[in-house]
Structures are given as structure tokens and as C-alpha cells.
Design an enzyme around this catalytic site. Structure first.
Site, PDB file in Angstrom:
ATOM      1  N   SER A  49      41.233 -74.742 -66.906  1.00  0.00           N
ATOM      2  CA  SER A  49      40.212 -74.843 -67.948  1.00  0.00           C
ATOM      3  C   SER A  49      40.701 -75.559 -69.200  1.00  0.00           C
ATOM      4  CB  SER A  49      39.697 -73.459 -68.346  1.00  0.00           C
ATOM      5  OG  SER A  49      39.230 -72.760 -67.222  1.00  0.00           O
ATOM      6  N   HIS A  53      44.548 -70.604 -75.298  1.00  0.00           N
ATOM      7  CA  HIS A  53      43.948 -69.309 -75.627  1.00  0.00           C
ATOM      8  C   HIS A  53      44.527 -68.737 -76.915  1.00  0.00           C
ATOM      9  CE1 HIS A  53      41.533 -68.854 -72.054  1.00  0.00           C
ATOM     10  NE2 HIS A  53      42.566 -69.148 -71.279  1.00  0.00           N
ATOM     11  N   VAL A 176      62.284 -78.858 -52.455  1.00  0.00           N
ATOM     12  CA  VAL A 176      63.432 -77.977 -52.219  1.00  0.00           C
ATOM     13  C   VAL A 176      63.136 -77.134 -50.979  1.00  0.00           C
ATOM     14  CG1 VAL A 176      64.731 -76.026 -53.146  1.00  0.00           C
ATOM     15  CG2 VAL A 176      64.061 -77.918 -54.650  1.00  0.00           C
ATOM     16  N   ARG A 342      44.932 -70.257 -58.975  1.00  0.00           N
ATOM     17  CA  ARG A 342      45.781 -69.457 -59.849  1.00  0.00           C
ATOM     18  C   ARG A 342      46.887 -68.828 -59.013  1.00  0.00           C
ATOM     19  NH1 ARG A 342      40.471 -68.263 -60.679  1.00  0.00           N
ATOM     20  NH2 ARG A 342      39.595 -68.487 -62.767  1.00  0.00           N
ATOM     21  N   GLU A 368      49.813 -67.208 -64.036  1.00  0.00           N
ATOM     22  CA  GLU A 368      48.370 -67.434 -64.052  1.00  0.00           C
ATOM     23  C   GLU A 368      47.933 -67.533 -65.501  1.00  0.00           C
ATOM     24  OE1 GLU A 368      46.180 -64.184 -62.383  1.00  0.00           O
ATOM     25  OE2 GLU A 368      47.859 -62.832 -62.438  1.00  0.00           O
ATOM     26  N   SER A 369      46.652 -67.611 -65.744  1.00  0.00           N
ATOM     27  CA  SER A 369      46.189 -67.754 -67.122  1.00  0.00           C
ATOM     28  C   SER A 369      46.725 -66.589 -67.950  1.00  0.00           C
ATOM     29  CB  SER A 369      44.669 -67.771 -67.143  1.00  0.00           C
ATOM     30  OG  SER A 369      44.214 -68.045 -68.427  1.00  0.00           O
TER      31      SER A 369
HETATM   32  C1  FAD Z   1      40.894 -72.404 -62.605  1.00  0.00           C
HETATM   33  C2  FAD Z   1      42.044 -72.139 -63.532  1.00  0.00           C
HETATM   34  C3  FAD Z   1      41.823 -72.138 -64.902  1.00  0.00           C
HETATM   35  C4  FAD Z   1      42.880 -71.901 -65.787  1.00  0.00           C
HETATM   36  N1  FAD Z   1      42.638 -71.978 -67.117  1.00  0.00           N
HETATM   37  C5  FAD Z   1      43.657 -71.812 -67.992  1.00  0.00           C
HETATM   38  C6  FAD Z   1      43.436 -71.939 -69.374  1.00  0.00           C
HETATM   39  O1  FAD Z   1      42.340 -72.297 -69.796  1.00  0.00           O
HETATM   40  N2  FAD Z   1      44.452 -71.702 -70.236  1.00  0.00           N
HETATM   41  C7  FAD Z   1      45.675 -71.342 -69.787  1.00  0.00           C
HETATM   42  O2  FAD Z   1      46.538 -71.103 -70.622  1.00  0.00           O
HETATM   43  N3  FAD Z   1      45.934 -71.241 -68.469  1.00  0.00           N
HETATM   44  C8  FAD Z   1      44.957 -71.475 -67.560  1.00  0.00           C
HETATM   45  N4  FAD Z   1      45.197 -71.396 -66.224  1.00  0.00           N
HETATM   46  C9  FAD Z   1      46.550 -71.122 -65.778  1.00  0.00           C
HETATM   47  C10 FAD Z   1      47.408 -72.378 -65.827  1.00  0.00           C
HETATM   48  O3  FAD Z   1      46.763 -73.457 -65.234  1.00  0.00           O
HETATM   49  C11 FAD Z   1      48.720 -72.106 -65.121  1.00  0.00           C
HETATM   50  O4  FAD Z   1      49.296 -70.994 -65.711  1.00  0.00           O
HETATM   51  C12 FAD Z   1      49.714 -73.242 -65.200  1.00  0.00           C
HETATM   52  O5  FAD Z   1      49.134 -74.488 -64.887  1.00  0.00           O
HETATM   53  C13 FAD Z   1      50.856 -72.977 -64.272  1.00  0.00           C
HETATM   54  O6  FAD Z   1      51.756 -74.032 -64.314  1.00  0.00           O
HETATM   55  P1  FAD Z   1      53.024 -74.046 -63.377  1.00  0.00           P
HETATM   56  O7  FAD Z   1      53.845 -75.184 -63.818  1.00  0.00           O
HETATM   57  O8  FAD Z   1      53.639 -72.715 -63.384  1.00  0.00           O
HETATM   58  O9  FAD Z   1      52.462 -74.255 -61.916  1.00  0.00           O
HETATM   59  P2  FAD Z   1      52.029 -75.603 -61.181  1.00  0.00           P
HETATM   60  O10 FAD Z   1      51.294 -76.484 -62.077  1.00  0.00           O
HETATM   61  O11 FAD Z   1      51.379 -75.208 -59.920  1.00  0.00           O
HETATM   62  O12 FAD Z   1      53.399 -76.302 -60.889  1.00  0.00           O
HETATM   63  C14 FAD Z   1      54.275 -75.885 -59.874  1.00  0.00           C
HETATM   64  C15 FAD Z   1      54.827 -77.121 -59.213  1.00  0.00           C
HETATM   65  O13 FAD Z   1      55.875 -76.770 -58.354  1.00  0.00           O
HETATM   66  C16 FAD Z   1      55.885 -77.660 -57.258  1.00  0.00           C
HETATM   67  N5  FAD Z   1      56.632 -77.066 -56.156  1.00  0.00           N
HETATM   68  C17 FAD Z   1      56.292 -75.989 -55.435  1.00  0.00           C
HETATM   69  N6  FAD Z   1      57.229 -75.743 -54.508  1.00  0.00           N
HETATM   70  C18 FAD Z   1      58.185 -76.676 -54.642  1.00  0.00           C
HETATM   71  C19 FAD Z   1      59.405 -76.944 -53.955  1.00  0.00           C
HETATM   72  N7  FAD Z   1      59.815 -76.200 -52.960  1.00  0.00           N
HETATM   73  N8  FAD Z   1      60.155 -78.017 -54.338  1.00  0.00           N
HETATM   74  C20 FAD Z   1      59.744 -78.789 -55.367  1.00  0.00           C
HETATM   75  N9  FAD Z   1      58.580 -78.573 -56.050  1.00  0.00           N
HETATM   76  C21 FAD Z   1      57.811 -77.526 -55.687  1.00  0.00           C
HETATM   77  C22 FAD Z   1      54.425 -77.815 -56.985  1.00  0.00           C
HETATM   78  O14 FAD Z   1      54.144 -78.991 -56.234  1.00  0.00           O
HETATM   79  C23 FAD Z   1      53.820 -77.835 -58.380  1.00  0.00           C
HETATM   80  O15 FAD Z   1      53.646 -79.154 -58.867  1.00  0.00           O
HETATM   81  C24 FAD Z   1      44.169 -71.634 -65.305  1.00  0.00           C
HETATM   82  C25 FAD Z   1      44.388 -71.659 -63.924  1.00  0.00           C
HETATM   83  C26 FAD Z   1      43.347 -71.930 -63.031  1.00  0.00           C
HETATM   84  C27 FAD Z   1      43.604 -72.014 -61.597  1.00  0.00           C
END
Ligand code: FAD
Ligand code: FAD
Lengths: 505, 445
Positions: A49, A53, A176, A342, A368-369
């Protein structure tokens, strides 16, 4: 094959991983970030989104509450330094009936406990003065002035580019697959999705390979890392289990989002929330930094880790709901839809801290969010854990916090004219809907985009009302020229997604 | 950034812009600038390499590029028409007595033209997948018909190997044949309505001759495939167009071609505060093809989506001539002002062609009104002093009907939303004082 060595290996190139990479790039340590997809931000960090927040929604005492409020406060300066699309537009939570007002008040108190400042309760009259397009019969609202919005992938690229400029090595298209701990360090095996580099990965792809998926022979890379951070999003459980840590299981929860035409810019100024439900913050009306209106998200558990389909049921749920908050919204303004997953986990809170198996393996999981909001604060917390585990974080003598990018649509006419005189590529308009020039697309490719989606997420070309109908052939041409690949090797988002099937006879 | 004064600027050099430029030059409009963002003139015609253009206008069957070439050849006779190709118009702002048009190209950067009159001829764009809200994933391999056509006919690439086409208007049908001829297997053409809006001749020549199944009363309810399209789910729809999921079936394919409608491209018109008609999606125009903003004219697909390029050329000639008349009357006024240095005279704008319908007394024009089974009528405002050609689109298909416009009546064996009806009405047909109602009725017997 020669081993690469690094102090810290970050697994995952979403907002969590890139925010950490940038934070660590302030210090005298070597950092490598590995991402399995051909580009950064191709996971949950591109499909959400985009709300920064305020922090009123989270239960006091949780990491979610603490890091959300801290992260929120870091955004304005970070946006100034990194030039990503962010706006402090404020948010409102609306009560539809009088009997919901006590719940609003409880939410306000929770916010105060979390340290959210400036929250106030307003009545119908003031709400309608703030947001005249909302339903006239709403009862009251909370205003959270610290709420903001961000273009999430823009943020990820900004963080990564600045991290790279300060010495972080970013390895794309590399997954990985195995981690062994020995002699105080980790030996990490990684496989390239198809071919050695993203470029070669694309060259190896043909439409036939799309149909007989995953038959390519995968070369392997080995990296020695003293510390590992698990920022693998949906796959954090799998990555944890590589060191024998089975404490994390992820249960994806899908959220569908619907994007409306920019014609509606200014329809609402604040992000509009209903009262939260026990499982989610509800279905929202979100103004985006670029002037679109976004509706969503839904919240629906799914077994699949790559189920990004939108559904007719999801659309009905979203649209019927938001119409109660803003009856003027029209389905005919829809330009596109998407879904994100999420990374909900078996823990109620973010999972940030050392693994029980190894102190030098730090989780940044279950994000997650409000994971997007919290990311910069989570990065600092991870740094603290790394220090506790023995990593010496000595500030670099030279750290450049600044990153800049050219967006001609944000320049005045005379600035545009000047830029165009210096470099004619900025006067070739490729995307007519969003006003993006060939110069910006070329820049995006030189900054790391290798696919149509990579260009789109970095420049917005193809994101407007015609959804790429006009610019797609042109972008394929520019990618082909810049990457030195024939057009039929250009993909939408990496292996398996070729755009063309070949040349006409 | 520099500014240039011109008499007439035309936005878009498709068939509409080309015909308007030539007509305006012939009518003595003075200095004309013709702008198009593409490198080649001719607009959408350059990618329509099939036959079927010009039967009425040239009395012979031409391909799209051939049709465009006839006009481009003529341009050579008019040195006063300056062509600005690969130049995008990014802003139109009506000013006191001129319209300010901002353009951008690689050679000159940003240039502002101050034009006495302009003609909008931007054509239309295609409705994308998001606009029809098809559920499912977002893989590679989803193209609008126009993009697929451009990829093949201009760029020389195959968009895929096995395709399903959604939408059976003429564009969808022609693409079915075009894909088939290039060796792409077209698994099906799927149409939401209970009938194809395409010409019968196209259904025969583009589908039946190749054995391509046409599913009318069906739609695509889901797109399947993570990275590249792997298939689509198709289901029949009921009379309210709701799909029946129980009877859904899957068709394997790697490409989905969308031919689900065109939208007149009016972002610039809106910027210039030009009044649009809800029914056409284009500017409201009068018999001269002048819009609600004085000095801004419009013609071609930007006004309403045409099935035949011949109609585009015909109306664009009217627009070009009227714009020339406007420019000339403004010039006369200006000369008058220069000579006598009298501001009050400059402001006395009574030369009728220099006025928009929005500035006239309400009774100066006859307003067209859509009656039974009429979707849209162009022009919307008719002059009282001469006949006007009406382009009429019906809402639903109907057999054995009488179409009437005021006192004018014509029997037709059938009408369909896919084929515009062309009627020439004269002032004497107007039975009512201020409006002319067009209706379709069942013909008795
Ligand atoms: C519908 C929705 C709405 C949301 N709205 C909000 C919001 O408005 N505000 C807010 O603060 N948060 C929001 N969130 C939460 C937010 O989007 C997430 O908390 C955040 O994007 C998580 O980021 P991340 O880097 O942890 O995960 P990701 O963006 O998923 O990154 C993880 C990465 O790791 C990589 N990966 C996985 N396994 C391996 C491996 N073995 N080797 C190498 N790479 C690997 C993946 O390919 C991926 O690119 C929302 C989530 C959703 C689904
Ligand atoms: C697939 C297809 C098949 C067809 N088949 C037939 C047929 O068989 N027979 C027939 O008679 N008709 C056919 N037609 C219809 C006919 O071709 C169109 O009605 C006609 O081309 C419309 O002309 P136009 O000049 O209004 O628009 P266009 O041809 O679309 O031209 C508009 C021009 O404006 C330019 N432009 C737009 N915005 C800007 C801007 N901001 N700055 C600069 N330039 C701009 C565009 O680049 C374009 O060149 C077909 C159309 C299509 C799409």
C-alpha cells in the site's frame, strides 16, 4: 572457483535488505546483498500500500509499534537525502457510526502510548472540510499528521543505489541455496537463476525455455561470510532452515490493490482508513505520491508463495467497501490492479534478532505491515544485533548520504529546456501518459534495470492510463540497445518472461 | 526555450491531421505547423497494412500506408505547411487571442507556438487490461491489438506463438488473420456481446476461412501464468454479462490480445478546457468542427471513434477549412485594429466563424439529441445556414428499422453499434425549434 569473502551477507533485496545495506554502508565493513530475482524490489516490497504508517495501529510494546514510530520519523530526512518519492500527507481513521467513536478513542490512546504525536479526534464537519469527497454521513475521525506515503520500489532503488555508491556489492539473479557454518564463518552456496549474470540470464532465455521451465543447468557461486542477515521475506523460513533453524514458518496472506487514474489526483489528500479489524487495518483509500488513488488491500490467506493473481471477489470486496467511505468513486477509473503477499509468520511480531542456532545469523523476518515503514529503524536494530555478535561497526571517514535522480516531469519548463539542451535524450518522450523521456529510461538501465518491469518501476513509464500500450515497443528497443541484446531476449521480469517470440520471417 | 507565432497548429498527423492541414492550406490559412510525435506521418494507418481503406474517398481499395501516402504526396504542394515529426505536444493553453502550444523534440527541445487557431487530431488509444479488470496474474504476453499490430507490422517481431483474442470488432478480427498468416496459432476469438461488432465480411475472411472459433457471449475470466501467459479461462456470460463460472473452460496460450475498445485521446483537450461529450468521449463540436473553445477545432478519432478512415478525411477537410476561415477572420480583425488603433473594434467579434458555439446566443445552433436506440451523434451543434453530415452510432443492433433525424427518414435493413450511420441533414429537416432528435424505430411491415 574463487570464493568471495564478505563481512556481512544480506539475503534478500526488498526494503528490509536494502535499508540494512544502506545503513551498513556507513561503516568500515564489507557488505554483500544477494537477491534471487533479476532485480531488486521484485517481491513484497513492490506490491503493497506504500503507506508510511503513523504507528497508532500496533499493539504497544511490540517491535512493530516501536520500529514503526521510529521508522516514520526517519522518512523525511531519508527522502531528502535519497530523492525518492515520499510525501507527508497525513492520515485519517474514520468512524462510520456514533457507536464506533469509543473505538476511535481507544485507538488514539494506543497511539499515544506508542509515542505517536499530534493525533486528534475531529467531528464530521471538520472531517468533511478536510476531505470533501468522503461520505457526508461519517461520524468522526482521528487525524494522524505524521502519516505519509511513499512509492515503495522507488525507495528500494534509492536505498540500494546509495548503498552501492558507498561500497556495498549487490548481486542479482542469485539464490542462496545452502549455508554451512564452520570456523566462525558461513560458507554460502548460491545458484544463478539461469546463467552467470542477469544479462546472460536473459540471453539464455527463449520462449521455449518459458514452456519447459527450469531446465537450464545452474552454475554455483560460493561466498564466505562472517555474518548473515536473513531478509528473505516470504522465504525467510526456508533460509533459516538452511542453518538448521526451524523456528520460522511463513504463511502468506494476499492483499489485492486497485489503482485508479491520475485524473483523480487530489480526490483525497489524507490516507483514509476505516476502523481496523482484528486481522488488518481494513480497506483503505490511498492517495499515491504520483497522484493516483489506490484502493485496497484485501487480506486473504493463501498456500502459495507466488500467487499474485487478482480476483473478481477481491475487487467486489474492495470496491463495495470503499464506496461506503467515498460514494463518488467510479469503477471506470480503474487502470490496473495487482496483488502482494504479506510474510505473515508464526510469530505475532516482527522477528528481528539472532537465530537460536547461531548468534552471527540475524533474522529480519516476519516483516508484514508496517514493515515498509519500519525498515530504516529495523536496519538500525539489526546493526545493534550485529555489534552484539561481535561485528565492529566503525563509521567510515567518507560516507555520501546523497543520491539524486532526474525526473523531467518534476522540473520547471526552463529547467527542462536547459537539460534538454545539454542532452537531447531527455527531449525524446517515450511514455506519453507519465511524461518519461528516453534519457530517464537510459539512466534507469545504467542504474541497474535489465527488464521491462525494472524500467517501469524505476521510471514509471508504462504505469499510466494506457498501461504501456504506446511505450512498450520503444522500451524494448532501448533495453536492447543499452544491454546489447537482441529484442527477442528482452524479458518482462527475468527468465521465463520473454516479451517477444522471435522475428517475423 | 523559444516562442514562435503561427497561424494554425495541428496536433497529430494521422489521416485527420493530414487532411485538415491540406484543406486549411488550400483555404489560405497562412503559416501552418503540423506536429506528430511519431517519426512517420500517417498515424495509425502506418501499421494497418491490410486492405480496406479509401473505398468511398478514393473509390478504390488501398492499404493503410497507401491511403496515408496519397495525402503525404499532396503535402509537397504546400510549402507553407511545416512538418514537425518526432515532436510531442505536451501542453495546450488558450490565452487571450491565441492558443499556446508547448512542444518538445530532440532537435529544438521545448518550443512554444502561439497559434491563432489549432486543430486537435490526436486520434485515440486502446483500452488496456486494467480498464476491463480481468482477474488473474500479470505475466508477459498480454498485448493490446494495436501494440501487437505495431510490433509485427512496424517493428517486425512476433508477439507469441499461440494466442487468444478478446474482442471481435474489426480490429480483433483483422488481428486474428494477421497473427495466423505469421504462423501464430489463434486458438479463439472471445466476444462479450452476443454478436460480433465486426463487418460480416471480416468474420468470413478473418475467422471462418482459417477455422478460428468465435465465442460470442463469452469473456476471459482469468489470466493464468506467473512469468509468461500460460492460458486463459473463458466462461459464457448471462444477459447481464455476468460470467457463469460453472461452465468455464481453459484455453492454453502464451499470448492474450486485447481488442476491447478505443478511447479518444483527450488529455490535451481537457487541459485546454474543451467541453467533452460523455457519449463519444471526444470534444463537443459544431458543424464547423469547432469546439467549445474559440479557435480550437477537432477532427478524426479524437472526436469520436471512426470505423472508416474515409469519414475521418471527410470531416477533417471541414475542420481544416473552418480553421482557415477562423484564422482569416482574426487576421482581418487584426488588420483593422492595426490600421485604426481602436481596441473596441478588436473586441467586437462578430465574424461568425471566429466565434465558438459557447459564445453565441443559445439559439444560434440546433442541438442534436439522441433518441431511441441512439448512442452518439457527431456533430452535436448544427449550423442553421447549411447542411451537415451526421455520424450516428446506435446503442443496440436492430433489423428492419427507420432512422429519423427531424423530418429526414431513412429505411435501413439493419443497424449495429459497429457501423456508423451517415446522414446529411439540412436546416429544413429541423421540425423543432432548437433541437434535432435522432431516433431508430422498428419499420412497420
Ligand atoms: C498488500 C500489502 C500491503 C502492505 N502495505 C504496507 C504499508 O502500507 N506500509 C507498510 O509499512 N508496510 C506494508 N506492507 C508490508 C511491507 O510491504 C513489507 O513489510 C515489506 O515490503 C517487506 O520487505 P522485505 O524486504 O522484508 O521483503 P521482500 O520485499 O519480500 O524482500 C525479500 C526478498 O528476498 C528475496 N529472497 C528470498 N529468498 C531468497 C534466497 N534464498 N536468496 C536470495 N534472495 C532471496 C526475495 O526474492 C525478495 O526480493 C504491505 C504488505 C502487503 C502484502
Ligand atoms: C487496427 C485498425 C484497423 C483499421 N482498419 C480500417 C479499415 O480497414 N478501413 C478503414 O477505413 N479504417 C480502418 N481503421 C480506422 C482508421 O484507420 C482510423 O479511424 C483513423 O486512422 C483515425 O485517424 P486519426 O488521424 O484521427 O487518428 P490516428 O491515425 O490515430 O492519428 C493520430 C496521430 O496523432 C499523433 N498524436 C497524438 N497525440 C499527440 C501529441 N500529444 N503530440 C504529437 N502527436 C500526437 C499520433 O502520433 C498519431 O500519429 C482501422 C483502425 C485500426 C486501429
Amino acid at each position: 572457483m574463487a570464493h568471495k569473502e564478505t563481512d556481512v551477507l544480506i539475503i534478500g533485496g526488498g526494503v528490509t535488505g536494502t535499508a540494512l545495506a544502506r545503513e551498513l554502508s556507513r561503516y568500515e565493513v564489507s557488505v554483500m546483498l544477494m537477491e534471487k530475482e533479476v532485480d531488486l524490489a521484485f517481491g513484497t516490497s513492490k506490491a503493497n500500500s506504500g503507506i508510511v504508517h503513523s504507528g497508532i495501529h500496533d499493539r504497544p510494546g511490540t517491535l512493530k509499534a516501536r520500529l514503526c514510530v521510529e521508522g516514520n520519523r526517519m522518512y523525511p530526512q531519508m527522502a531528502q537525502e535519497l530523492d525518492f518519492l515520499y510525501q507527508n500527507n497525513g492520515a485519517v481513521v474514520v468512524a462510520r457510526q456514533e457507536d464506533e467513536i469509543p473505538a476511535l478513542k481507544r485507538l488514539m490512546e494506543q497511539g499515544q502510548q506508542n509515542g505517536v504525536t499530534g493525533v486528534r479526534l475531529i467531528g464530521r464537519g471538520e472531517l468533511l472540510a478536510l476531505e470533501p469527497h468522503l461520505a457526508p454521513d461519517l461520524a468522526a475521525a482521528l487525524v494522524m499528521p505524521s502519516g505519509g506515503i511513499v512509492i515503495p520500489f522507488d525507495l528500494v532503488y534509492a536505498l540500494a543505489e546509495n548503498a552501492a555508491a558507498n561500497g556495498v556489492e549487490i548481486v542479482l539473479g542469485t539464490q542462496v541455496t545452502d549455508i554451512q557454518e564452520e570456523d566462525g564463518a558461513f560458507t554460502v552456496q548460491a545458484t544463478h537463476i539461469a546463467g552467470r549474470t542477469p544479462r546472460a540470464a536473459q540471453a539464455a532465455q527463449t520462449i521455449q525455455a518459458a514452456q519447459t521451465a527450469q531446465t537450464t543447468v545452474l552454475p554455483v557461486e560460493t561466498v564466505r561470510a562472517r555474518y548473515i542477515v536473513n531478509a528473505a521475506g516470504l522465504h525467510a523460513g526456508t533460509v533459516a532452515s538452511m542453518i538448521g533453524d526451524d523456528s520460522i514458518s511463513i504463511h502468506p496472506r494476499k492483499g489485492e490493490e486497485y489503482l485508479l487514474d491520475r485524473r483523480l489526483a487530489g480526490f483525497v489528500r489524507h490516507t483514509v482508513f476505516p476502523l481496523p479489524t482484528p486481522v488488518s487495518k481494513g480497506i483503505l483509500i490511498i492517495p499515491t505520491v504520483e497522484g493516483n488513488i489506490m484502493l485496497g488491500p484485501t487480506a486473504c490467506a493463501t498456500d502459495s508463495f507466488d500467487d499474485y493473481g487478482t480476483t473478481a471477489v477481491g475487487w467486489r470486496e474492495v470496491f463495495d467497501y470503499v464506496r461506503q467511505l467515498a460514494p463518488e468513486l467510479k469503477a471506470s477509473d480503474l487502470i490496473t490492479a495487482f496483488a502482494g503477499l504479506r510474510a505473515a509468520s508464526n510469530h505475532e511480531d516482527f522477528i528481528i534478532g539472532p537465530s537460536a542456532v547461531s548468534q552471527r545469523f540475524i533474522h529480519a523476518a516476519g516483516m508484514e505491515s508496517p514493515g515498509l515503514t519500519a525498515a530504516p529503524a529495523a536496519a538500525r536494530l539489526v546493526c545493534e544485533h550485529l555489534q552484539e555478535a561481535g561485528l565492529d561497526l566503525k563509521p567510515k571517514k567518507v560516507f555520501d548520504p546523497i543520491r539524486r535522480v532526474i525526473r523531467i516531469r518534476d522540473l520547471s519548463a526552463s529547467e527542462q529546456a536547459q537539460l534538454m539542451q545539454q542532452d537531447a535524450a531527455y527531449s525524446k518522450i517515450v511514455c506519453r501518459c507519465e511524461y518519461v523521456s528516453e534519457g530517464e529510461i537510459r539512466d534507469a538501465i545504467r542504474r541497474g534495470a535489465t527488464t521491462l518491469d525494472g524500467v517501469k518501476l524505476r521510471t514509471r513509464s508504462g504505469m499510466g492510463r494506457c498501461q504501456g500500450g504506446f511505450c512498450t515497443p520503444k522500451i524494448i528497443g532501448i533495453l536492447s540497445r543499452e544491454l546489447g541484446l537482441p529484442p527477442e531476449k528482452i524479458t518482462k521480469r527475468g527468465p521465463g518472461s520473454p516479451l517477444l517470440a522471435g522475428r517475423l520471417r | 526555450m523559444h516562442e514562435v507565432n503561427v497561424d494554425l497548429l495541428i496536433v497529430g498527423a494521422g489521416p485527420a491531421g493530414l487532411a485538415a492541414a491540406i484543406a486549411a492550406a488550400e483555404a489560405g490559412a497562412g503559416e501552418i505547423v503540423l506536429v506528430d510525435r511519431l517519426a512517420e506521418l500517417g498515424g495509425i494507418l502506418q501499421q494497418c497494412i491490410h486492405n480496406g481503406f479509401g473505398l468511398r474517398f478514393f473509390k478504390e481499395e488501398l492499404t493503410g500506408p497507401e491511403y496515408a501516402q496519397r495525402f503525404m504526396d499532396k503535402l509537397a504542394d504546400f510549402p507553407q505547411i511545416r512538418i514537425k515529426a518526432e515532436t510531442m505536444v505536451i501542453e495546450i493553453a488558450p490565452d487571450q487571442r491565441v492558443t499556446r502550444v508547448t512542444t518538445v523534440n530532440a532537435r529544438d527541445g521545448l518550443v512554444i507556438y502561439n497559434a491563432a487557431a489549432i486543430i486537435l487530431a490526436m486520434g485515440c488509444r486502446e483500452r488496456p487490461r486494467g480498464a476491463i479488470n480481468t482477474p488473474g496474474t500479470r505475466p508477459a504476453g498480454i498485448y493490446t491489438a494495436g501494440s501487437a499490430q505495431r510490433l509485427m507490422n512496424v517493428e517486425g517481431f512476433l508477439p507469441g506463438r499461440r494466442a487468444v483474442i478478446l474482442g471481435s470488432g474489426d480490429i480483433g478480427l483483422i488481428m486474428a488473420r494477421r497473427l495466423t498468416l505469421e504462423g501464430i496459432k489463434v486458438e479463439a476469438v472471445v466476444e462479450l456481446m452476443p454478436y460480433s461488432s465486426g463487418l460480416t465480411r471480416n468474420i468470413v475472411q478473418c475467422l471462418d476461412d482459417f477455422g478460428i472459433p468465435l465465442y460470442v457471449g463469452h469473456t476471459v475470466t482469468e489470466i493464468v501464468g506467473r512469468d509468461r501467459v500460460e492460458g486463459v479461462v473463458v466462461a459464457p456470460v448471462d444477459s447481464t454479462r455476468v460470467p457463469d463460472q460453472k461452465r468455464a473452460f481453459r484455453i492454453d496460450c502464451d499470448t492474450l490480445v486485447l481488442s476491447v475498445g478505443l478511447i479518444p485521446e483527450n488529455e490535451l483537450s481537457l487541459q485546454a478546457s474543451v467541453l467533452l461529450d460523455q457519449a463519444t468521449g471526444g470534444p463537443v463540436v459544431d458543424s464547423d468542427y469547432q469546439t467549445s473553445v474559440p479557435g480550437i477545432f477537432a477532427c478524426g478519432n479524437v472526436v469520436h471513434v471512426h470505423d472508416l478512415v474515409d469519414d475521418v478525411s471527410e470531416e477533417s477537410i471541414v475542420a481544416g477549412r473552418s480553421a482557415a476561415a477562423f484564422v482569416n477572420s482574426r487576421r482581418d480583425e487584426r488588420d483593422l485594429c492595426d490600421r485604426r488603433d481602436r481596441r473596441d473594434l478588436c473586441d467586437r467579434r462578430d465574424a461568425s466563424s471566429a466565434l465558438s458555439f459557447s459564445e453565441h446566443r443559445p439559439d444560434a445552433f440546433i442541438e442534436t439529441k439522441a433518441g431511441r436506440n441512439i448512442r452518439s451523434i457527431v456533430p452535436q451543434k448544427l449550423r442553421r445556414d447549411r447542411p451537415t453530415v451526421l455520424y450516428i452510432r446506435v446503442a443496440n443492433p436492430e433489423q428492419d428499422v427507420v432512422i429519423s433525424a427531424g423530418g429526414l427518414r431513412r429505411k435501413l435493413r439493419q443497424v449495429t453499434p459497429g457501423e456508423t450511420v451517415r446522414l446529411t441533414v439540412a436546416p429544413e429537416h429541423c421540425s423543432e425549434e432548437l433541437q434535432l432528435t435522432v431516433t431508430v424505430e422498428k419499420s412497420e411491415a
